[in-house]
Design a protein around this motif. Structure first.
Motif, PDB file in Angstrom:
ATOM      1  N   ARG A  41      45.741  33.692  37.141  1.00  0.00           N
ATOM      2  CA  ARG A  41      44.320  33.473  36.837  1.00  0.00           C
ATOM      3  C   ARG A  41      43.579  32.991  38.067  1.00  0.00           C
ATOM      4  O   ARG A  41      42.493  33.478  38.381  1.00  0.00           O
ATOM      5  CB  ARG A  41      44.187  32.408  35.746  1.00  0.00           C
ATOM      6  CG  ARG A  41      44.622  32.887  34.374  1.00  0.00           C
ATOM      7  CD  ARG A  41      44.570  31.730  33.396  1.00  0.00           C
ATOM      8  NE  ARG A  41      43.259  31.138  33.324  1.00  0.00           N
ATOM      9  CZ  ARG A  41      43.025  29.847  33.080  1.00  0.00           C
ATOM     10  NH1 ARG A  41      44.021  29.014  32.862  1.00  0.00           N
ATOM     11  NH2 ARG A  41      41.792  29.398  33.029  1.00  0.00           N
TER      12      ARG A  41
ATOM     13  N   ASN B 131      48.991  30.815  35.223  1.00  0.00           N
ATOM     14  CA  ASN B 131      47.860  30.071  35.790  1.00  0.00           C
ATOM     15  C   ASN B 131      47.604  30.478  37.230  1.00  0.00           C
ATOM     16  O   ASN B 131      46.455  30.576  37.660  1.00  0.00           O
ATOM     17  CB  ASN B 131      48.097  28.560  35.674  1.00  0.00           C
ATOM     18  CG  ASN B 131      47.793  28.068  34.264  1.00  0.00           C
ATOM     19  OD1 ASN B 131      46.978  28.677  33.548  1.00  0.00           O
ATOM     20  ND2 ASN B 131      48.454  27.001  33.846  1.00  0.00           N
TER      21      ASN B 131
ATOM     22  N   TYR C 122      41.319  34.713  28.463  1.00  0.00           N
ATOM     23  CA  TYR C 122      41.048  34.884  29.905  1.00  0.00           C
ATOM     24  C   TYR C 122      41.019  36.348  30.338  1.00  0.00           C
ATOM     25  O   TYR C 122      41.001  36.633  31.528  1.00  0.00           O
ATOM     26  CB  TYR C 122      42.108  34.148  30.740  1.00  0.00           C
ATOM     27  CG  TYR C 122      42.352  32.715  30.318  1.00  0.00           C
ATOM     28  CD1 TYR C 122      41.305  31.794  30.275  1.00  0.00           C
ATOM     29  CD2 TYR C 122      43.630  32.289  29.973  1.00  0.00           C
ATOM     30  CE1 TYR C 122      41.536  30.479  29.882  1.00  0.00           C
ATOM     31  CE2 TYR C 122      43.871  30.980  29.590  1.00  0.00           C
ATOM     32  CZ  TYR C 122      42.828  30.085  29.542  1.00  0.00           C
ATOM     33  OH  TYR C 122      43.048  28.797  29.162  1.00  0.00           O
TER      34      TYR C 122
ATOM     35  N   LYS D  90      45.198  40.168  36.815  1.00  0.00           N
ATOM     36  CA  LYS D  90      45.043  40.236  35.346  1.00  0.00           C
ATOM     37  C   LYS D  90      46.225  40.899  34.642  1.00  0.00           C
ATOM     38  O   LYS D  90      46.417  40.712  33.454  1.00  0.00           O
ATOM     39  CB  LYS D  90      43.792  41.050  34.999  1.00  0.00           C
ATOM     40  CG  LYS D  90      42.496  40.484  35.539  1.00  0.00           C
ATOM     41  CD  LYS D  90      41.768  39.739  34.464  1.00  0.00           C
ATOM     42  CE  LYS D  90      40.456  39.182  34.973  1.00  0.00           C
ATOM     43  NZ  LYS D  90      39.966  38.104  34.179  1.00  0.00           N
TER      44      LYS D  90
ATOM     45  N   MET E 213      43.373  38.507  30.282  1.00  0.00           N
ATOM     46  CA  MET E 213      44.584  39.052  30.900  1.00  0.00           C
ATOM     47  C   MET E 213      44.993  40.297  30.135  1.00  0.00           C
ATOM     48  O   MET E 213      44.703  40.439  28.951  1.00  0.00           O
ATOM     49  CB  MET E 213      45.719  38.033  30.867  1.00  0.00           C
ATOM     50  CG  MET E 213      45.428  36.848  31.745  1.00  0.00           C
ATOM     51  SD  MET E 213      46.888  35.897  32.080  1.00  0.00           S
ATOM     52  CE  MET E 213      47.274  36.442  33.712  1.00  0.00           C
TER      53      MET E 213
END
Ligand SMILES: NC(=O)c1ccc[n+]([C@@H]2O[C@H](COP(=O)([O-])OP(=O)(O)OC[C@H]3O[C@@H](n4cnc5c(N)ncnc54)[C@H](O)[C@@H]3O)[C@@H](O)[C@H]2O)c1
Length: 354
Positions: A130, A127, A184, A135, A186
């Motif tokens: 993010r 988190n 997200y 990434k 990543m």
């Protein structure tokens, strides 16, 4: 016309100066658990490759770490405030996440401790990544995610069915990484290490676990200190009855991490890779080689099998070879155990004995 030429020339010079400055900007890698055994070897190799390394470690083994090539932050990678400070201050480009608890037996007795440190703290780390727009992550998973092998050598698609909470925590993180990549954006590489071994005496890097549970340092200490060594079971279905494992030099592990970073930078897809040699050695072969390398005999005691210990664990690392171009180069048994022996002697020479 003369003035125009002069302007173009000046612009060119400015561009050259700017690109030279850009070339000197180092990539900054956050290495959680970088003061630990594998993390420190990887961190050193990253520095050799021109990266700046920020180590975040809470020193659970009270290990000394006196290396000036990395910036060390003492702290918990599950502490969001510490992470925010680190991400803001150092402008992190990518994360290598080694920090974890890794004792199988302890994880059975105290699974909560393992889920909090390995899983909850990884969620906090992800988190924070993010929130700070980072990434890329390379994660230390384990062959323990497979559980009891149905086929050998183990390929990445083999069923994941861990037989202890430690393996469950690592599998949970693998699932998390996958979901975070989809949702997200990543990018991750998760390495399933088999058995890490060896060390780097020359650069003052070695294995330092308290307590130590790994076979090679324990066998070296038994030989060097004249103590006994317990072999857990000698009636397995293997050539000499003792368990077979796949041992990999930490230099080879470090090399894989460097390659994985390049792979992610080029936009490589998030993926899971075994790291092993594909060649297994039995406990007896390890003890024999330790005796040869140390020139000392080990007093061997045969104990009971340990619950959940498969007879053979050997990797198929074709995927890492084909996709990352990784080739283990330091993991033949004699040089591997010699490296571990030299690291053990160097550690003792620094006054660090157990
Ligand atoms: N050693 C092996 O053979 C092996 C095999 C498979 C997987 N792994 C995995 O590789 C990783 C590294 O293993 P290792 O043998 O180097 O272990 P290690 O214990 O030597 O290193 C781990 C480091 O992480 C630190 N740490 C733990 N929790 C932390 C936290 N919350 N915040 C900050 N630092 C924390 C510890 O202080 C330690 O220095 C682990 O994730 C382990 O599960 C290791």
């Amino acid at each position: 016309m003369k003035k125009q030429n002069w302007c173009i020339k000046s612009l060119e010079l400015l561009l050259v100066a700017w690109s030279m400055q850009m070339a000197q900007v180092k990539e900054v890698i956050l290495v959680t658990g970088g003061a630990g055994y594998i993390g420190s070897h990887v961190a050193y190799q990253l520095v050799q490759r021109g990266c700046r390394v920020i180590i975040l470690d809470m020193f659970v083994h009270n290990q000394p770490f006196n290396h000036s090539w990395a910036t060390v932050v003492r702290g918990d990678c599950g502490d969001r405030a510490t992470l925010d400070t680190v991400f803001e201050k150092y402008h992190i480009d990518a994360v290598m996440h080694f920090a974890a608890f890794a004792y199988v037996g302890e994880s059975v007795q105290d699974p909560a401790k393992y889920y909090v440190n390995n899983v909850t703290n990884t969620i906090t780390l992800l988190n924070a990544m993010r929130a700070h727009g980072v990434k890329k992550i390379i994660f230390s998973s384990t062959c323990a995610v497979y559980g009891i092998p149905l086929q050998l050598p183990l390929v990445e698609t083999h069923q994941r069915c861990p037989v202890n909470p430690y393996g469950n925590t690592k599998l949970s993180i693998e699932l998390l990484l996958n979901d975070f990549a989809v949702a997200y954006g990543m990018q991750f590489v998760a390495f399933r290490y088999f058995n890490a071994a060896g060390g780097d005496a020359q650069n003052g890097l070695w294995e330092w676990h308290v307590p130590e549970t790994h076979i090679i340092p324990l066998a070296l200490r038994a030989a060097m200190n004249g103590k006994s060594f317990t072999v857990f079971g000698n009636d397995y279905a293997t050539s000499d009855g003792t368990c077979i494992r796949d041992y990999l030099h930490v230099h080879d592990i470090a090399q894989a991490h460097v390659l994985a970073l390049d792979y992610l930078k080029k936009g490589g897809a998030s993926d899971f890779f075994n790291l092993g040699t594909g060649r297994g050695y039995s406990v007896k072969e390890i003890l024999d080689m330790v005796e040869t390398v140390c020139g000392k005999k080990i007093k061997r005691i045969t104990g009971n099998r340990r619950a959940g210990d498969p007879a053979i664990l050997v990797a198929d690392a074709t995927k890492a070879r084909n996709i990352l171009g990784w080739r283990p180069a330091f993991s033949d048994l004699q040089p591997l155990i010699t490296a571990a022996y030299e690291a053990e002697r160097a550690r003792r020479a620094c006054g660090n004995d157990f």
